[in-house]
Write a protein that holds these residues in place. Structure first.
Motif, PDB file in Angstrom:
ATOM      1  N   CYS A  97     -13.572  -6.196  20.836  1.00  0.00           N
ATOM      2  CA  CYS A  97     -13.405  -7.577  20.371  1.00  0.00           C
ATOM      3  C   CYS A  97     -12.774  -8.484  21.419  1.00  0.00           C
ATOM      4  N   GLY A  98     -12.897  -8.123  22.689  1.00  0.00           N
ATOM      5  CA  GLY A  98     -12.393  -8.992  23.747  1.00  0.00           C
ATOM      6  C   GLY A  98     -10.893  -9.192  23.705  1.00  0.00           C
ATOM      7  N   ARG A  99     -10.465 -10.438  23.888  1.00  0.00           N
ATOM      8  CA  ARG A  99      -9.043 -10.769  23.999  1.00  0.00           C
ATOM      9  C   ARG A  99      -8.389 -11.108  22.663  1.00  0.00           C
ATOM     10  N   THR A 100      -9.114 -11.063  21.589  1.00  0.00           N
ATOM     11  CA  THR A 100      -8.595 -11.457  20.272  1.00  0.00           C
ATOM     12  C   THR A 100      -7.527 -10.484  19.772  1.00  0.00           C
ATOM     13  N   ASN A 101      -6.368 -11.033  19.372  1.00  0.00           N
ATOM     14  CA  ASN A 101      -5.293 -10.271  18.741  1.00  0.00           C
ATOM     15  C   ASN A 101      -5.487 -10.333  17.227  1.00  0.00           C
ATOM     16  N   PHE A 102      -4.819  -9.434  16.501  1.00  0.00           N
ATOM     17  CA  PHE A 102      -4.954  -9.362  15.054  1.00  0.00           C
ATOM     18  C   PHE A 102      -3.571  -9.384  14.410  1.00  0.00           C
ATOM     19  N   LEU A 103      -3.371 -10.325  13.495  1.00  0.00           N
ATOM     20  CA  LEU A 103      -2.121 -10.396  12.750  1.00  0.00           C
ATOM     21  C   LEU A 103      -2.410 -10.083  11.293  1.00  0.00           C
ATOM     22  N   VAL A 104      -1.736  -9.070  10.779  1.00  0.00           N
ATOM     23  CA  VAL A 104      -1.889  -8.650   9.397  1.00  0.00           C
ATOM     24  C   VAL A 104      -0.697  -9.166   8.617  1.00  0.00           C
ATOM     25  N   SER A 105      -0.974  -9.910   7.550  1.00  0.00           N
ATOM     26  CA  SER A 105       0.088 -10.362   6.663  1.00  0.00           C
ATOM     27  C   SER A 105      -0.386 -10.139   5.240  1.00  0.00           C
ATOM     28  N   GLY A 106      -0.275  -8.902   4.788  1.00  0.00           N
ATOM     29  CA  GLY A 106      -0.744  -8.542   3.458  1.00  0.00           C
ATOM     30  C   GLY A 106       0.350  -7.991   2.576  1.00  0.00           C
ATOM     31  N   ALA A 107       1.596  -8.294   2.906  1.00  0.00           N
ATOM     32  CA  ALA A 107       2.722  -7.720   2.160  1.00  0.00           C
ATOM     33  C   ALA A 107       3.415  -8.754   1.287  1.00  0.00           C
ATOM     34  N   GLY A 108       2.690  -9.801   0.906  1.00  0.00           N
ATOM     35  CA  GLY A 108       3.307 -10.862   0.117  1.00  0.00           C
ATOM     36  C   GLY A 108       3.717 -10.423  -1.281  1.00  0.00           C
ATOM     37  N   ALA A 109       2.914  -9.570  -1.889  1.00  0.00           N
ATOM     38  CA  ALA A 109       3.215  -9.168  -3.260  1.00  0.00           C
ATOM     39  C   ALA A 109       3.938  -7.828  -3.311  1.00  0.00           C
ATOM     40  N   HIS A 110       3.443  -6.881  -2.562  1.00  0.00           N
ATOM     41  CA  HIS A 110       4.080  -5.563  -2.523  1.00  0.00           C
ATOM     42  C   HIS A 110       3.623  -4.817  -1.281  1.00  0.00           C
ATOM     43  N   VAL A 111       4.332  -3.766  -0.961  1.00  0.00           N
ATOM     44  CA  VAL A 111       3.996  -2.934   0.187  1.00  0.00           C
ATOM     45  C   VAL A 111       3.342  -1.663  -0.332  1.00  0.00           C
ATOM     46  N   GLU A 112       2.261  -1.272   0.279  1.00  0.00           N
ATOM     47  CA  GLU A 112       1.567  -0.032  -0.111  1.00  0.00           C
ATOM     48  C   GLU A 112       2.418   1.143   0.341  1.00  0.00           C
ATOM     49  N   VAL A 113       2.685   2.072  -0.562  1.00  0.00           N
ATOM     50  CA  VAL A 113       3.622   3.143  -0.252  1.00  0.00           C
ATOM     51  C   VAL A 113       2.954   4.425   0.238  1.00  0.00           C
ATOM     52  N   ARG A 114       1.652   4.517   0.161  1.00  0.00           N
ATOM     53  CA  ARG A 114       1.027   5.750   0.653  1.00  0.00           C
ATOM     54  C   ARG A 114       1.092   5.798   2.177  1.00  0.00           C
TER      55      ARG A 114
END
Length: 170
Positions: A97-114
């Protein structure tokens, strides 16, 4: 339509989204590709629900969706922001994907515990301890990124970094 990325996931075919409305994913892909390339913005960001790749619970993205991101955003946007994963991460560019960085922000409601996967994507940061969010500020060629976790009901900074486009290779 989930975060407007569902039509990109899989073959771009017509999807009925209402009694008299047909959504054509091919049109969205073409529009996205043309719009990103035509933009003269200092910083270019892509936003969607699904991941291109991740070390999180859901792992690598769907091949058809990855192909769509490669066609429309890879090496064209500095960051692709997404959720889907129930954590927060900053992944460095991936070879496909070239120079593109990835920011994950999916913890607004809860954090997955597995247990999280580790697919070996290089990371600047990852956080799975609490719910939280990412805050960014773009000023000219600088981008300030702050990850916040929740501690006792109060947001608390857990990581911050400022980068320039030049440092990122743009």
């Amino acid at each position: 339509i989930d975060g407007d990325t569902l039509p990109l996931n899989g073959e771009p075919t017509d999807i009925k989204i209402g009694p008299n409305v047909i959504y054509d994913g091919r049109v969205q892909r073409q529009w996205l590709k043309e719009s990103v390339r035509a933009s003269e913005a200092t910083w270019k960001f892509g936003f969607g629900h699904y991941q291109y790749g991740s070390n999180g619970n859901y792992g690598d993205g769907d091949e058809a969706f990855k192909a769509a991101i490669e066609e429309t955003m890879c090496d064209e946007v500095q960051f692709y922001f997404h959720g889907h994963e129930h954590d927060m991460r900053w992944l460095l560019p991936q070879e496909t994907c070239g120079r593109t960085n990835f920011l994950v922000s999916g913890a607004g409601a809860h954090v997955e515990v597995r247990p999280a996967l580790n697919l070996g994507f290089p990371e600047v940061f990852n956080y799975r301890a609490t719910s939280g969010f990412v805050w960014i500020e773009a000023v000219e060629d600088k981008l300030h990124i702050v990850f916040y976790g929740e501690h006792g009901g109060v947001p608390e900074m857990v990581f911050e970094k400022t980068v320039t486009k030049a440092e990122m290779g743009w």
